[in-house]
Design a protein around this motif. Sequence first.
Motif, short mmCIF file in Angstrom:
data_model
loop_
_atom_site.label_atom_id
_atom_site.label_comp_id
_atom_site.label_asym_id
_atom_site.label_seq_id
_atom_site.Cartn_x
_atom_site.Cartn_y
_atom_site.Cartn_z
N UNK A 1 0.83 -1.20 0.00
CA UNK A 1 0.00 0.00 0.00
C UNK A 1 0.87 1.25 0.00
N UNK A 2 2.06 1.17 0.55
CA UNK A 2 2.98 2.30 0.51
C UNK A 2 3.39 2.56 -0.94
N UNK A 3 3.63 1.48 -1.69
CA UNK A 3 3.97 1.62 -3.11
C UNK A 3 2.81 2.25 -3.88
N UNK A 4 1.58 1.89 -3.51
CA UNK A 4 0.43 2.50 -4.17
C UNK A 4 0.39 4.00 -3.91
N UNK A 5 0.71 4.41 -2.69
CA UNK A 5 0.73 5.84 -2.36
C UNK A 5 1.79 6.55 -3.19
N UNK A 6 2.94 5.96 -3.35
CA UNK A 6 4.00 6.57 -4.16
C UNK A 6 3.53 6.70 -5.61
N UNK B 1 -0.17 12.32 -9.48
CA UNK B 1 -0.59 13.68 -9.15
C UNK B 1 0.44 14.69 -9.67
N UNK B 2 1.72 14.35 -9.55
CA UNK B 2 2.77 15.25 -10.04
C UNK B 2 2.68 15.40 -11.57
N UNK B 3 2.40 14.29 -12.23
CA UNK B 3 2.26 14.36 -13.69
C UNK B 3 1.07 15.23 -14.07
N UNK B 4 -0.03 15.08 -13.36
CA UNK B 4 -1.22 15.89 -13.64
C UNK B 4 -0.92 17.37 -13.38
N UNK B 5 -0.20 17.66 -12.29
CA UNK B 5 0.14 19.04 -11.98
C UNK B 5 1.02 19.63 -13.07
N UNK B 6 1.94 18.82 -13.60
CA UNK B 6 2.81 19.31 -14.67
C UNK B 6 2.00 19.62 -15.92
#
Length: 77
Positions: free
Chosen positions: A40-45, A51-56
């Motif tokens: 689940x930690x990997x899913x969060x990453x 999200x970073x790609x969408x922000x870009x």
Amino acid sequence: MPRGRSTFTKRQKEQTRQQRQRDKAERKNQRKQERPVSGSIDEMAELREHAAEQAALFNVGAEDSDAGDESSDHVHE
């Protein structure tokens, strides 16, 4: 009687050995059950990267990168 004492000691050692083996197996099973938690930690990453790609794509934070360029220009002067 000397024979009885050594038999008792051997039995005690064997019981201790078996108990350690059970404890070890239990710890191993606990570790196996905890592995999905790390997944689940990997899913969060992965979600953060998305999200970073969408922000870009929407140029969110573009002002921050421009400010960084200005500060580097002052260093060169």
